[in-house]
Design a protein around this motif. Structure first.
Motif, PDB file in Angstrom:
ATOM      1  N   GLY A  66       0.834  -1.322   0.023  1.00 10.99           N
ATOM      2  CA  GLY A  66      -0.173   0.082  -0.100  1.00 10.99           C
ATOM      3  C   GLY A  66       0.739   1.276  -0.048  1.00 10.99           C
ATOM      4  N   GLU A  67       1.977   1.048   0.872  1.00 11.60           N
ATOM      5  CA  GLU A  67       2.744   2.459   0.778  1.00 11.60           C
ATOM      6  C   GLU A  67       3.286   2.796  -0.749  1.00 11.60           C
ATOM      7  OE1 GLU A  67       3.649   4.542   3.225  1.00 11.60           O
ATOM      8  OE2 GLU A  67       2.778   3.806   4.831  1.00 11.60           O
ATOM      9  N   ILE A  68       3.728   1.803  -1.212  1.00 14.41           N
ATOM     10  CA  ILE A  68       4.296   1.944  -2.519  1.00 14.41           C
ATOM     11  C   ILE A  68       3.290   2.509  -3.615  1.00 14.41           C
ATOM     12  CG2 ILE A  68       5.257   0.602  -4.893  1.00 14.41           C
ATOM     13  CD1 ILE A  68       6.590  -1.296  -2.849  1.00 14.41           C
ATOM     14  N   LEU A  69       2.045   1.906  -3.572  1.00 13.35           N
ATOM     15  CA  LEU A  69       1.046   2.482  -4.399  1.00 13.35           C
ATOM     16  C   LEU A  69       0.820   4.186  -4.137  1.00 13.35           C
ATOM     17  CD1 LEU A  69      -1.553  -0.327  -4.668  1.00 13.35           C
ATOM     18  CD2 LEU A  69       0.125   0.242  -6.284  1.00 13.35           C
ATOM     19  N   VAL A  70       0.816   4.541  -2.889  1.00 12.82           N
ATOM     20  CA  VAL A  70       0.440   5.601  -2.229  1.00 12.82           C
ATOM     21  C   VAL A  70       1.523   6.492  -2.920  1.00 12.82           C
ATOM     22  CG1 VAL A  70       0.206   7.358  -0.242  1.00 12.82           C
ATOM     23  CG2 VAL A  70      -0.994   5.026  -0.224  1.00 12.82           C
ATOM     24  N   ARG A  71       2.752   6.199  -2.576  1.00 14.28           N
ATOM     25  CA  ARG A  71       3.847   7.207  -3.146  1.00 14.28           C
ATOM     26  C   ARG A  71       4.109   7.300  -4.427  1.00 14.28           C
ATOM     27  NH1 ARG A  71       5.392   8.705   2.059  1.00 14.28           N
ATOM     28  NH2 ARG A  71       4.813   7.221   3.535  1.00 14.28           N
ATOM     29  N   THR A  72       3.612   6.390  -5.087  1.00 13.48           N
ATOM     30  CA  THR A  72       4.048   6.297  -6.761  1.00 13.48           C
ATOM     31  C   THR A  72       2.965   6.977  -7.462  1.00 13.48           C
ATOM     32  OG1 THR A  72       3.114   3.916  -6.767  1.00 13.48           O
ATOM     33  CG2 THR A  72       5.558   4.368  -6.640  1.00 13.48           C
ATOM     34  N   VAL A 112      -7.005   3.364   6.335  1.00 16.96           N
ATOM     35  CA  VAL A 112      -6.404   4.563   6.338  1.00 16.96           C
ATOM     36  C   VAL A 112      -5.607   5.052   5.155  1.00 16.96           C
ATOM     37  CG1 VAL A 112      -4.897   5.988   7.803  1.00 16.96           C
ATOM     38  CG2 VAL A 112      -6.205   4.523   8.884  1.00 16.96           C
ATOM     39  N   ALA A 113      -4.766   3.804   4.509  1.00 14.74           N
ATOM     40  CA  ALA A 113      -4.163   4.426   3.386  1.00 14.74           C
ATOM     41  C   ALA A 113      -5.098   4.420   2.283  1.00 14.74           C
ATOM     42  CB  ALA A 113      -3.267   3.269   3.046  1.00 14.74           C
ATOM     43  N   THR A 114      -6.054   3.834   2.177  1.00 17.98           N
ATOM     44  CA  THR A 114      -7.163   4.418   0.959  1.00 17.98           C
ATOM     45  C   THR A 114      -7.643   5.405   1.242  1.00 17.98           C
ATOM     46  OG1 THR A 114      -7.664   1.704   0.860  1.00 17.98           O
ATOM     47  CG2 THR A 114      -9.242   3.106  -0.176  1.00 17.98           C
ATOM     48  N   ALA A 115      -8.205   5.987   2.388  1.00 18.94           N
ATOM     49  CA  ALA A 115      -8.820   7.284   2.635  1.00 18.94           C
ATOM     50  C   ALA A 115      -7.768   8.330   2.161  1.00 18.94           C
ATOM     51  CB  ALA A 115      -9.471   7.347   3.871  1.00 18.94           C
ATOM     52  N   ALA A 116      -6.575   8.208   2.768  1.00 15.74           N
ATOM     53  CA  ALA A 116      -5.566   9.394   2.687  1.00 15.74           C
ATOM     54  C   ALA A 116      -5.400   9.254   1.197  1.00 15.74           C
ATOM     55  CB  ALA A 116      -4.243   8.766   3.478  1.00 15.74           C
ATOM     56  N   THR A 117      -5.191   8.396   0.632  1.00 16.59           N
ATOM     57  CA  THR A 117      -4.807   8.384  -1.053  1.00 16.59           C
ATOM     58  C   THR A 117      -5.989   8.960  -1.853  1.00 16.59           C
ATOM     59  OG1 THR A 117      -3.341   6.421  -0.747  1.00 16.59           O
ATOM     60  CG2 THR A 117      -3.944   6.940  -2.906  1.00 16.59           C
ATOM     61  N   LEU A 379     -11.949   9.787   9.704  1.00 19.17           N
ATOM     62  CA  LEU A 379     -12.572  11.001   9.655  1.00 19.17           C
ATOM     63  C   LEU A 379     -11.221  12.150   9.855  1.00 19.17           C
ATOM     64  CD1 LEU A 379     -15.849  10.654  11.926  1.00 19.17           C
ATOM     65  CD2 LEU A 379     -15.873  10.618   9.403  1.00 19.17           C
ATOM     66  N   TYR A 380     -10.548  11.784  10.825  1.00 17.77           N
ATOM     67  CA  TYR A 380      -9.234  12.626  10.956  1.00 17.77           C
ATOM     68  C   TYR A 380      -8.372  12.424   9.958  1.00 17.77           C
ATOM     69  CZ  TYR A 380     -10.833  12.762  15.754  1.00 17.77           C
ATOM     70  OH  TYR A 380     -11.653  13.082  16.891  1.00 17.77           O
ATOM     71  N   VAL A 381      -8.228  11.519   9.168  1.00 20.46           N
ATOM     72  CA  VAL A 381      -7.314  11.242   8.021  1.00 20.46           C
ATOM     73  C   VAL A 381      -7.733  12.367   6.876  1.00 20.46           C
ATOM     74  CG1 VAL A 381      -6.600   9.881   6.207  1.00 20.46           C
ATOM     75  CG2 VAL A 381      -6.605   9.106   8.283  1.00 20.46           C
ATOM     76  N   VAL A 382      -9.165  12.163   6.622  1.00 15.73           N
ATOM     77  CA  VAL A 382      -9.759  13.106   5.468  1.00 15.73           C
ATOM     78  C   VAL A 382      -9.446  14.484   5.846  1.00 15.73           C
ATOM     79  CG1 VAL A 382     -11.749  13.663   4.188  1.00 15.73           C
ATOM     80  CG2 VAL A 382     -11.339  11.264   4.654  1.00 15.73           C
ATOM     81  N   GLN A 383      -9.942  14.758   7.180  1.00 12.53           N
ATOM     82  CA  GLN A 383      -9.860  16.257   7.561  1.00 12.53           C
ATOM     83  C   GLN A 383      -8.432  16.878   7.478  1.00 12.53           C
ATOM     84  OE1 GLN A 383     -11.854  18.377   8.128  1.00 12.53           O
ATOM     85  NE2 GLN A 383     -10.819  20.146   9.108  1.00 12.53           N
ATOM     86  N   GLY A 384      -7.368  15.876   7.855  1.00 13.24           N
ATOM     87  CA  GLY A 384      -5.850  16.201   7.704  1.00 13.24           C
ATOM     88  C   GLY A 384      -5.622  16.432   6.273  1.00 13.24           C
ATOM     89  N   VAL A 385      -6.229  15.772   5.305  1.00 15.97           N
ATOM     90  CA  VAL A 385      -5.825  16.021   3.937  1.00 15.97           C
ATOM     91  C   VAL A 385      -6.399  17.208   3.346  1.00 15.97           C
ATOM     92  CG1 VAL A 385      -6.189  15.093   1.541  1.00 15.97           C
ATOM     93  CG2 VAL A 385      -5.618  13.332   3.525  1.00 15.97           C
ATOM     94  N   ARG A 386      -7.785  17.819   3.979  1.00 16.80           N
ATOM     95  CA  ARG A 386      -8.310  18.848   3.550  1.00 16.80           C
ATOM     96  C   ARG A 386      -7.301  20.025   3.739  1.00 16.80           C
ATOM     97  NH1 ARG A 386     -13.975  19.636   6.254  1.00 16.80           N
ATOM     98  NH2 ARG A 386     -14.150  21.362   4.771  1.00 16.80           N
ATOM     99  N   GLN A 387      -6.537  20.057   5.094  1.00 21.36           N
ATOM    100  CA  GLN A 387      -5.950  21.043   5.444  1.00 21.36           C
ATOM    101  C   GLN A 387      -6.583  22.455   5.618  1.00 21.36           C
ATOM    102  OE1 GLN A 387      -2.707  21.512   2.687  1.00 21.36           O
ATOM    103  NE2 GLN A 387      -1.526  19.620   3.723  1.00 21.36           N
ATOM    104  N   GLY A 388      -7.721  22.126   6.158  1.00 20.59           N
ATOM    105  CA  GLY A 388      -8.776  23.344   6.499  1.00 20.59           C
ATOM    106  C   GLY A 388     -10.225  23.113   6.600  1.00 20.59           C
ATOM    107  N   GLY A 389     -11.160  23.841   6.837  1.00 15.93           N
ATOM    108  CA  GLY A 389     -12.677  23.691   7.030  1.00 15.93           C
ATOM    109  C   GLY A 389     -12.870  22.775   8.271  1.00 15.93           C
ATOM    110  N   SER A 390     -14.266  23.086   8.491  1.00 14.43           N
ATOM    111  CA  SER A 390     -14.744  22.350   9.768  1.00 14.43           C
ATOM    112  C   SER A 390     -14.610  20.670   9.807  1.00 14.43           C
ATOM    113  CB  SER A 390     -16.206  22.828   9.968  1.00 14.43           C
ATOM    114  OG  SER A 390     -16.709  22.313  11.259  1.00 14.43           O
TER     115      SER A 390
END
Length: 427
Positions: A66-72, A112-117, A379-390
Motif C-alpha cells: 500500500g505504501e508503494i502505491l500511495v507514494r508512486t 487509512v491508506a485508502t482514505a488518505a490516497t 474522519l481525521y485522515v480526511v480532515q487532515g488531507v483537507r488542510q482546512g474547513g470544519s
C-alpha cells in the motif's frame, strides 16, 4: 471483576495512554489482584509466541504494498479513469471517490491508506468544482473503510490469526459483501443527490473514446489484485507469499511507469516500519492480556453470565453487535478487535455461528467505527488531507454511510450466504 476490568480499560484509554501500554498495564493489574498465580512470569513466552508466526509476516508486506502505491501516484490515474465512467451519475465525482476507493482497497489492505490516497487526489478537484464538502468528504471517509473488507485485508489477517480461521476463506468471504457495500454506497449517494442536488455537484459526461482510453490506468491495480488474490486461490502461494509477490509486482509496475526512486523506497519502508511496529505491539500486548483474562477466569465468568441470562443465539448476537457499535465510538478499531475477539468470538462461534461469517460481520462493524466520532480514524485522515474547513463537515457527511453500513449488517444477519457463498464455492 468484569466491571472493574472495563473501568480500568476505559480510564487508561481516556488518559491517552498508548494502546499497547494500556493492554500490558491492564494485564499486570488483573494479574496482581485477581490471579492466584504470578502470570507475569510467563510474559516473555506469551509475547514471543504471539509474534513468532509466519502468517504475521503478511502484515508488513501488505502495508509496504500500500505504501508503494500511495507514494508512486498510481491512484491518480485510477481516479481519472473512474471519473470518466461514473461522473454522469447524480452526485458526479462522489461516485469516482467510492469507485476508486473500491479498486484501491483491492491492493492496499488498509482503510487509512485508502482514505488518505483518495483524499489527496479527490479533494482539490472537489474544491475547484464547488462540491458540497460534507457529502464529498464523507464519501471519501466511507469509501476508505472498504480497505479492510475487500481482500487483501490486514484486519482480516488479524482476525484469522486470533481465531485460527482460514485466511483464504476470509478473503473470499469479504469479496461479495465488500462489493455490495460499495454498490450500496453508490446507490445511496445517487438517491441523496436526487433528493438534495445541492449536496452533490455537477454531473459531467465523457465520450466513449475518453472512457476506453482511460481504462489503461486501471491495469496496474487490476494486475496487482490478480497477482495477490489470484495466486492464493490458484494454490500457488500462501497469503504471506502472495503479499511478497504483490510487493515485487508493485515495484516492477512503478519502475515501468518511471515512478520508482530511492526516496520512494525509503519513504515506503519508513512508513511500513512505523505502522508495523504499532500493529505488532498491540497484537503482542493483547495476547498477554487475553492470557491473563483466561487464566484469571474472566472469560469463563462472562460466558457463565450470558448462559445465566438465558439469551438465545440471535439475542446474544444482537447484544454483541450493539456492544461493538457503542465501543466503536470510543476505542480505535484495531485495538477494539484485539481486545474483544478472543473473548467474544468463542462465545459466538460456540453458539453455532460460522467463524468466517462472523469475521465478515465483525469487520463491517469495525468499518463503522472508522467513520463514527469521536475516534473515527478515517474522519481525521480526511480532515487532515483537507488542510482546512470544519471537522463537523466530515462527521456529518459520513452519517448517511453509517446508515448504509447498518443496512448491510442487517442483510448479513438475514442472509449469511452473502458472505459464505464464495468460500463454499472455492472450498
Amino acid at each position: 471483576m468484569i466491571l472493574i476490568t472495563l473501568t480500568v480499560l476505559l480510564v487508561l484509554l481516556l488518559l491517552s495512554v498508548p494502546v499497547a501500554a494500556t493492554l500490558i498495564v491492564l494485564g499486570l493489574f488483573l494479574d496482581e489482584f485477581f490471579s492466584p498465580f504470578p502470570l507475569v512470569n510467563a510474559m516473555g513466552d506469551v509475547l514471543w509466541s504471539a509474534s513468532n508466526s509466519f502468517l504475521l509476516i503478511a502484515i508488513p508486506l501488505f502495508i509496504l504494498l500500500g505504501e508503494i502505491l500511495v507514494r508512486t501516484g498510481i491512484a491518480k490515474g485510477t481516479y481519472r479513469a473512474l471519473e470518466s465512467w461514473f461522473s454522469w451519475l447524480p452526485g458526479g465525482l462522489l461516485h469516482a471517490n467510492i469507485g476508486t476507493a473500491t479498486l484501491f482497497s483491492a491492493t492496499s489492505g488498509s482503510s487509512v491508506a485508502t482514505a488518505a490516497t483518495i483524499g489527496t487526489v479527490a479533494i482539490p478537484q472537489g474544491k475547484d468544482l464547488k462540491y458540497d464538502q460534507r457529502l464529498f468528504t464523507g464519501s471519501i471517509a466511507a469509501g476508505g473503510t472498504l480497505g479492510i473488507m475487500i481482500p487483501p485485508s490486514i484486519n482480516l489477517i488479524v482476525y484469522g490469526f486470533l481465531t485460527e480461521t482460514s485466511i483464504p476463506q476470509l478473503f473470499a468471504a469479504g469479496m461479495i459483501p465488500g462489493l455490495l457495500l460499495a454498490l450500496l454506497f453508490i446507490i445511496g449517494t445517487a438517491l441523496i443527490c436526487l433528493w438534495r442536488p445541492s449536496l452533490g455537484g455537477p454531473s459531467t459526461h465523457h465520450s466513449w473514446g475518453e472512457r476506453l482510453s482511460g481504462l489503461r490506468h486501471l491495469v496496474p491495480v487490476l494486475v496487482l489484485f490478480g497477482i495477490v488474490v489470484g495466486s492464493i486461490y490458484a494454490g500457488w502461494a500462501t497469503p504471506t507469499e502472495a503479499a511478497s509477490l504483490g510487493v515485487i509486482g508493485a515495484m516492477v509496475i512503478a519502475a515501468i511507469m518511471g515512478k520508482l526512486s530511492k526516496s520512494v523506497i525509503l519513504e515506503a519502508l519508513e512508513g511500513t516500519m512505523r505502522t508495523t511496529g504499532m500493529i505488532m505491539l498491540i497484537i503482542m500486548a493483547s495476547y498477554f492480556l487475553n492470557f491473563v483474562l483466561a487464566s484469571a477466569g474472566i472469560t469463563r465468568e462472562l460466558t457463565s453470565f450470558l448462559e445465566a441470562a438465558g439469551l438465545g443465539p440471535y439475542s446474544t448476537l444482537l447484544l454483541v453487535i450493539a456492544l461493538y457499535i457503542i465501543l466503536g465510538f470510543f476505542i480505535e478499531t484495531l485495538s477494539l478487535m484485539v481486545i474483544t475477539i478472543p473473548i467474544v468470538a468463542p462465545i459466538i462461534i460456540g453458539m453455532g455461528f460460522d467463524p468466517v461469517w462472523f469475521g465478515i460481520l465483525l469487520i463491517l462493524l469495525i468499518e463503522m467505527a472508522l467513520i463514527t466520532p469521536p475516534v473515527g480514524l478515517n474522519l481525521y485522515v480526511v480532515q487532515g488531507v483537507r488542510q482546512g474547513g470544519s471537522f463537523n463537515d466530515v462527521m456529518v457527511g459520513a452519517l448517511p454511510y453509517v446508515a448504509m453500513m447498518l443496512l448491510m449488517a442487517v442483510a448479513l444477519v438475514l442472509f449469511p450466504s452473502i458472505a459464505l457463498f464464495l468460500p463454499e464455492l472455492l472450498n
